[in-house]
Scaffold this motif. Structure first.
Motif, short mmCIF file in Angstrom:
data_model
loop_
_atom_site.label_atom_id
_atom_site.label_comp_id
_atom_site.label_asym_id
_atom_site.label_seq_id
_atom_site.Cartn_x
_atom_site.Cartn_y
_atom_site.Cartn_z
N LEU A 57 29.21 42.96 28.40
CA LEU A 57 29.75 43.83 29.46
C LEU A 57 30.87 44.69 28.91
N SER A 58 31.13 45.78 29.60
CA SER A 58 32.26 46.62 29.24
C SER A 58 33.55 45.94 29.68
N ALA A 59 34.69 46.49 29.22
CA ALA A 59 35.98 45.89 29.58
C ALA A 59 36.20 45.91 31.08
N GLY A 60 35.84 47.02 31.73
CA GLY A 60 36.00 47.10 33.19
C GLY A 60 35.09 46.13 33.92
N GLN A 61 33.85 45.99 33.44
CA GLN A 61 32.93 45.04 34.07
C GLN A 61 33.42 43.60 33.90
N ARG A 62 33.92 43.29 32.71
CA ARG A 62 34.46 41.94 32.50
C ARG A 62 35.62 41.66 33.44
N GLN A 63 36.47 42.66 33.64
CA GLN A 63 37.62 42.46 34.50
C GLN A 63 37.20 42.23 35.95
N ARG A 64 36.16 42.92 36.38
CA ARG A 64 35.72 42.76 37.76
C ARG A 64 34.98 41.43 37.95
N VAL A 65 34.20 41.02 36.95
CA VAL A 65 33.56 39.70 37.02
C VAL A 65 34.62 38.61 37.01
N ALA A 66 35.65 38.78 36.18
CA ALA A 66 36.74 37.79 36.14
C ALA A 66 37.49 37.75 37.47
N LEU A 67 37.58 38.87 38.16
CA LEU A 67 38.19 38.88 39.49
C LEU A 67 37.34 38.05 40.46
N ALA A 68 36.01 38.19 40.36
CA ALA A 68 35.13 37.38 41.20
C ALA A 68 35.32 35.90 40.88
N ARG A 69 35.48 35.58 39.61
CA ARG A 69 35.73 34.18 39.21
C ARG A 69 37.04 33.68 39.83
N ALA A 70 38.06 34.53 39.84
CA ALA A 70 39.33 34.14 40.43
C ALA A 70 39.21 33.90 41.93
N LEU A 71 38.29 34.60 42.59
CA LEU A 71 38.13 34.47 44.04
C LEU A 71 37.11 33.42 44.43
N TYR A 72 36.44 32.80 43.45
CA TYR A 72 35.38 31.83 43.75
C TYR A 72 35.99 30.61 44.47
N GLY A 73 35.34 30.20 45.53
CA GLY A 73 35.79 29.04 46.29
C GLY A 73 36.92 29.34 47.25
N ASP A 74 37.25 30.61 47.48
CA ASP A 74 38.32 31.00 48.40
C ASP A 74 39.62 30.26 48.12
N PRO A 75 40.18 30.40 46.90
CA PRO A 75 41.43 29.69 46.58
C PRO A 75 42.59 30.19 47.43
N PHE A 76 43.55 29.30 47.67
CA PHE A 76 44.70 29.66 48.48
C PHE A 76 45.63 30.61 47.74
N LEU A 77 45.86 30.35 46.44
CA LEU A 77 46.76 31.18 45.64
C LEU A 77 45.96 31.92 44.59
N VAL A 78 46.08 33.25 44.59
CA VAL A 78 45.39 34.08 43.62
C VAL A 78 46.44 34.88 42.85
N VAL A 79 46.48 34.69 41.53
CA VAL A 79 47.45 35.38 40.67
C VAL A 79 46.69 36.36 39.79
N LEU A 80 47.06 37.63 39.89
CA LEU A 80 46.39 38.70 39.16
C LEU A 80 47.40 39.37 38.24
N ASP A 81 47.17 39.28 36.95
CA ASP A 81 48.09 39.84 35.95
C ASP A 81 47.48 41.14 35.41
N GLU A 82 48.09 42.26 35.76
CA GLU A 82 47.58 43.58 35.39
C GLU A 82 46.09 43.69 35.74
N PRO A 83 45.74 43.51 37.01
CA PRO A 83 44.31 43.41 37.36
C PRO A 83 43.55 44.73 37.28
N ASN A 84 44.25 45.85 37.17
CA ASN A 84 43.56 47.14 37.16
C ASN A 84 43.71 47.88 35.84
N SER A 85 44.03 47.15 34.77
CA SER A 85 44.29 47.81 33.49
C SER A 85 43.05 48.49 32.92
#
Length: 588
Positions: free
Chosen positions: A472-500
């Motif tokens: 995947l491209s860098a942007g695609q990896r970042q968006r897939v990783a965002l989906a991973r961060a949101l998997y299971g509806d976690p209570f706390l979501v920490v995003l470090d430079e999420p739009n780089s």
């Protein structure tokens, strides 16, 4: 052997073998039988020279040959059994500790000051396991039988026993000097090899940069320096070990000849029979063979001891504890109380005296100049970097009151440097959970607004990512990783430079994802460089030089910052965010 829960508290790898007591008893019994059966050759030659030749009896020779053949068969069988038992003992060690070693390798960079490529623990574990399954342990188990052989030599004749004792002293002395001579070089060689491997891995990760900017030649020179150091240290260790090995071999051969000469003198003087010449020579050679074999395996033995010590230190520094009482699912607030932290190993504090509280349904933007401690704070908020003072609490419970795996279900994290695992897109989004449902994976992808993008991949959710997600491209990896961060509806979501690495469409999807977490009652922490990442936040925390400078509602904090910069108080819309974000860079 089944994994024992008690193995989680073991700090010495050798103690993990306590469940193999019956196997060790079997090994000792097999070693005793093997060493007794090793006498077959000596006594066979003694009988041939002293009984068969004088009597010229072919039937006696045939009977002796059949008996010797039977004893040799038993000896071979017991040696085979002993070798297989050592292999299975090594396998039992692997089964008992491999999981814990893996967890220690993963946790070490987060809690300790590590050097090299971080895989030294795995190499140490492999070294111990390889030594256990090799010929080294058998040689050391045969050493205690040396006195028995010497006693039998004395039974043949006093002078044959004396020569055997002298030879034993010589070889044991060589063993002592082998130990002293190989310890330091072996340790230096291991350290040099660790640095060499770390450099190679770093070069591989930065291959594109090296190729594009013509760095390959210079980096090759640096590699040659490290490789030369490793080669020289390895050569020194090998030279010492091989030197003592050759000395031991020559000494044993000379000793065997000395026994033959001694036996010949005794026969000439009529003090011994001709069979003693050959039998004594064979027996002496057998008595000293384990010493020579031990010297030959000494380098592996020393390496295994050093590996054991390093693993012991690592496992002691990273103890595993029983899972604490399972706490209720967090759903109210996140708070930091006089929080101070920094990189693992206590090197330095990168932020201190941070106090804030965020309630469910809020999104906190963390802003500040480069090296202000933003990313360090983000790592401390989810427990992957240590908190040296203060605490982080979810619904009033400090993070150390949670089991790490259970806590992870309630946390989503998107790091600055996104790296996915080898596997499918679905597996990465589901965090490789064995019981992940298709609905949960698709729900996380939709929450990250990446569902349509995934469907356009060659195999959709079953597309193989490749090692590190290189498919995947860098942007695609970042968006897939965002989906991973949101998997299971976690209570706390920490995003470090999420739009780089995101384009305008990706940034809009990010904003909608943050709003989605807030709408379902979660908390989002956004470490921001590009101001568009703050569009969906309602709170802002300003960091500078590792200190919290301001905290509160977004518009109020931004207005306060603008006043300090003597700028017009344009607080509404993206324009104000652009002014505040101007000149900011990624965190330390």
């Amino acid at each position: 052997m089944k994994h024992s829960k008690s193995n989680q508290s073991i700090t010495d790898p050798i103690l993990a073998l306590r469940d193999c007591k019956s196997a060790f008893v079997g090994v000792f019994i097999a070693s005793a039988l093997v060493n007794i059966l090793y006498l077959t050759g000596s006594f066979f030659m003694l009988e041939v020279y002293d009984r068969v030749l004088p009597s010229r009896s072919i039937p006696t020779l045939v009977a002796l040959c059949l008996l010797a053949l039977l004893l040799y068969a038993f000896q071979g069988a017991f040696e085979m059994v002993r070798g297989r038992m050592f292999v299975r003992i090594a396998g039992a060690l692997d089964e008992a500790l491999s999981g814990r070693i893996y967890r220690a390798v993963v946790q070490a960079p987060l809690k300790l000051r590590t050097q090299g490529d971080g895989l030294q623990a795995l190499r140490d574990f492999d070294q111990i396991r390889s030594f256990l399954s090799g010929s080294g342990p058998a040689a050391f188990l045969d050493l205690p039988w040396l006195p028995l052989y010497i006693v039998i030599c004395f039974m043949f004749h006093y002078w044959i026993g004396t020569v055997a004792v002298i030879g034993s002293i010589i070889l044991i002395t060589l063993t002592f000097f082998t130990n002293r001579g190989t310890q330091a070089p072996s340790k230096r060689a291991a350290e040099a090899g660790n640095q060499r491997n770390a450099f190679a891995q770093s070069s591989q990760r930065n291959a594109e940069v090296m190729q594009a900017m013509g760095m390959l030649g210079r980096m090759s020179q640096l590699w040659d320096l490290r490789n030369t150091t490793y080669r020289e240290q390895n050569r020194e260790t090998s030279d010492v070990g091989n030197g003592y090995g050759v000395l031991s071999k020559v000494s044993r051969m000379a000793l065997q000849s000395a026994v033959l000469a001694t036996g010949a003198v005794l026969v000439i003087e009529g003090s011994a029979s001709p069979g003693i010449i050959i039998a004594g020579s064979i027996l002496t050679a057998r008595a000293l063979a384990p010493v020579e074999l031990a010297i030959g395996n000494w380098r592996g033995f020393v390496s295994a001891l050093q590996s054991r010590q390093r693993l012991k230190e690592l496992l002691t520094a990273l103890p595993e504890r029983d899972a604490p009482l399972e706490l209720p699912v967090p759903k109210e607030k996140l708070s930091a109380e006089s929080l101070a932290g920094g990189p693992p190993g206590g090197q330095r504090l990168t932020f201190a005296e941070v106090n804030f509280s965020v309630k469910a349904g809020s999104a906190l933007g963390v802003i500040g100049p480069s090296a202000s401690g933003k990313s360090s704070l983000a790592r401390a908020l989810i427990g992957i970097w240590p908190s040296y003072r203060g605490s982080v609490r979810l619904d009033g419970a400090a993070l150390d009151q949670w089991d790490s795996d259970r806590l992870g279900r309630h946390i989503g994290y998107l790091p600055q440097d996104v790296e996915l695992f080898s596997g499918t897109v679905a597996q990465n989004i589901a965090r490789f959970a064995a019981d992940a449902s298709a609905e949960a994976v698709v729900s996380a992808a939709r929450a990250a607004r990446v569902h349509d993008l995934i469907l356009k991949l060659p195999n959709g959710y079953e597309t193989e990512m490749g090692e590190g997600g290189t498919a995947l491209s860098a942007g695609q990896r970042q968006r897939v990783a965002l989906a991973r961060a949101l998997y299971g509806d976690p209570f706390l979501v920490v995003l470090d430079e999420p739009n780089s690495n995101l384009d305008a469409e990706g940034e809009q999807a990010l904003t909608e994802a943050i709003m989605g977490v807030r709408a379902r009652g979660g908390i989002v922490i956004v470490v921001a460089h590009r101001p568009s990442a703050l569009a969906a936040t309602d709170m802002v925390l300003m960091m500078s030089e590792g200190r919290m400078q301001a905290f509160g509602p977004r518009d109020e904090v931004l207005a306060q910052i603008l006043r300090k910069q003597n700028r017009p108080p344009q607080i509404a819309g993206a324009a104000s965010l652009k002014v505040v974000g101007e000149g900011q860079e990624s965190a330390s």
